[in-house]
Design an enzyme around this catalytic site. Sequence first.
Site, PDB file in Angstrom:
ATOM      1  N   THR A   1       0.899  -1.157   0.000  1.00 42.21           N
ATOM      2  CA  THR A   1       0.000   0.000   0.000  1.00 42.21           C
ATOM      3  C   THR A   1       0.937   1.205   0.000  1.00 42.21           C
ATOM      4  OG1 THR A   1      -0.096   0.137   2.401  1.00 42.21           O
ATOM      5  CG2 THR A   1      -1.793  -1.192   1.353  1.00 42.21           C
ATOM      6  N   HIS A   2       0.538   2.248  -0.697  1.00 48.58           N
ATOM      7  CA  HIS A   2       1.413   3.415  -0.884  1.00 48.58           C
ATOM      8  C   HIS A   2       2.751   3.020  -1.507  1.00 48.58           C
ATOM      9  CE1 HIS A   2      -1.430   5.372   1.917  1.00 48.58           C
ATOM     10  NE2 HIS A   2      -1.370   4.224   2.543  1.00 48.58           N
TER      11      HIS A   2
ATOM     12  N   SER B   1      18.088  -0.328 -26.625  1.00 50.96           N
ATOM     13  CA  SER B   1      18.361   1.093 -26.816  1.00 50.96           C
ATOM     14  C   SER B   1      19.377   1.234 -27.931  1.00 50.96           C
ATOM     15  CB  SER B   1      18.908   1.682 -25.520  1.00 50.96           C
ATOM     16  OG  SER B   1      19.674   2.834 -25.803  1.00 50.96           O
TER      17      SER B   1
ATOM     18  N   LYS C   1      20.541  -2.049 -22.281  1.00 46.64           N
ATOM     19  CA  LYS C   1      19.126  -1.829 -22.009  1.00 46.64           C
ATOM     20  C   LYS C   1      18.204  -2.898 -22.576  1.00 46.64           C
ATOM     21  CE  LYS C   1      17.286   1.250 -20.323  1.00 46.64           C
ATOM     22  NZ  LYS C   1      17.092   2.658 -20.675  1.00 46.64           N
TER      23      LYS C   1
ATOM     24  N   GLU D   1       4.651  -0.116 -21.465  1.00 49.53           N
ATOM     25  CA  GLU D   1       4.715   1.352 -21.482  1.00 49.53           C
ATOM     26  C   GLU D   1       3.725   1.934 -22.491  1.00 49.53           C
ATOM     27  OE1 GLU D   1       8.886   3.109 -21.241  1.00 49.53           O
ATOM     28  OE2 GLU D   1       9.304   0.996 -21.551  1.00 49.53           O
TER      29      GLU D   1
END
Length: 463
Positions: free
Chosen positions: A160-161, A282, A288, A295
């Site tokens: 949570t949070h 990348s 990468k 996304e």
Amino acid sequence: MATMQDNQTWSGRFNEPVAELVKRYTASVDFDKRLALFDIQGSLAHAQMLAHCNIISAQDLQDIQRGLAQIENEIINGDFVWLLDLEDVHLNIEKRLTTLVGDAGKRLHTGRSRNDQVATDIRLYLRSSIDDIILLLKAMQTSLLNLAQHHTHTIMPGFTHLQVAQPVSFAHHLMAYFEMCQRDVERFSDARHRVNRLPLGAAALAGTSYPIKREFVAELLGFEAVCQNSLDAVSDRDFAIEFTACAALVMTHLSRLSEELILWMNPRFGFIDIADRFCTGSSIMPQKKNPDVPELVRGKTGRVNGNLVALLTLMKGQPLAYNKDNQEDKEPLFDTVDTLTQTLRIYADMMTGITVKPEAMRRAALQGYATATDLADYLVKKGLPFRDAHEAVALAVRYAEQKNCDLAELKLEELQEFSNLISDDIYAVLTLEGSLAARNHTGGTAPQQVEAAIARARKLLAG
Ligand code: ARG
């Protein structure tokens, strides 16, 4: 006398041709040709009704059927020539029909208007899209279940949070998304009833003076009912807005899952890996591997939400009945259908390309005092009021934090400093497994409960 000239359906009333720029501005054929097969389906049903009610002859009907069959073939084979001059899908098809079969083609538009025609086309299109989307949602649910099934004992921190809260199983976490998708299925199924009503017969706005039978057309097209008010039938697009709202909610759910996949794939979490075929590298940083698909899903959610706002805004200022504004409903709708169907298709597949890393999940669950609540609950069960237990455990956590160790690593004497109610049965309570097993009720994370949830879900999908 005014005659219908070559490319202008209403030219008799006009003294000069429409300006080129205006023609391009008002034409919709570039995008509404996507409705062509539904337009033909609607026209066939309309013509059948006209013949049934003796408004056109049996011969006219035959000619119309023959002509529309040929047009359908031309469209499917990519041979149909779409003309911007003919404004939209409806006039393009009607014009071609008249070229092919003569006067019968000109009679097809008896007792209808493009206003009820286009509303019918969109409803047929959306009904079929909903059926596709529900199947895709079910495929997504199956992917979630197939992954969840292996992970009822895989323990991760629940957050949570975005702070470690309590341990849960990875399966339990995945099943949360199953539930969201299930409500999405329900929402689309429910919206389908309101999409599945027939506007035809409303004509331009007031109905028509011919002795038509709307129920006959509804039956032919598989509509559940006819729209009960002609003004409403041609003008409202609430069903399209509702459809887009359902789509925006699916995207929102998938966007949340995407955000989690992105975090989980980050080496600092390291909970999962996503198969290379769903990632890209990348151009400059050789190390990468980027989670592009999640996304993009997160990003495309913005488009669909935007489409929803566009449609709401399109509707809000329109007086009854039809206004040309409504032509603007199509691109947001088509974009919504395309975005959602592509996203669901890729997502169901991507879920099968996820590698789970249970050790990393476990390590993370062990780090954040995830079983502190279990210690508090233990004290409560031994008679301490919950608020006092909460305080005792908070002090214990602070102590453990200073020693840089977990609660379960404290000696019994150390724990007893915080409450003399603690005895050596506490260690079973402080394990991750003990914490999960304790939450043994419907909707809880105990493996037994999650297994039952998966079984219920399988049954639901099979039904
Ligand atoms: N292309 C129009 C639309 O999408 C069809 C209806 C046009 N009706 C009219 N009266 N101009 O809404």
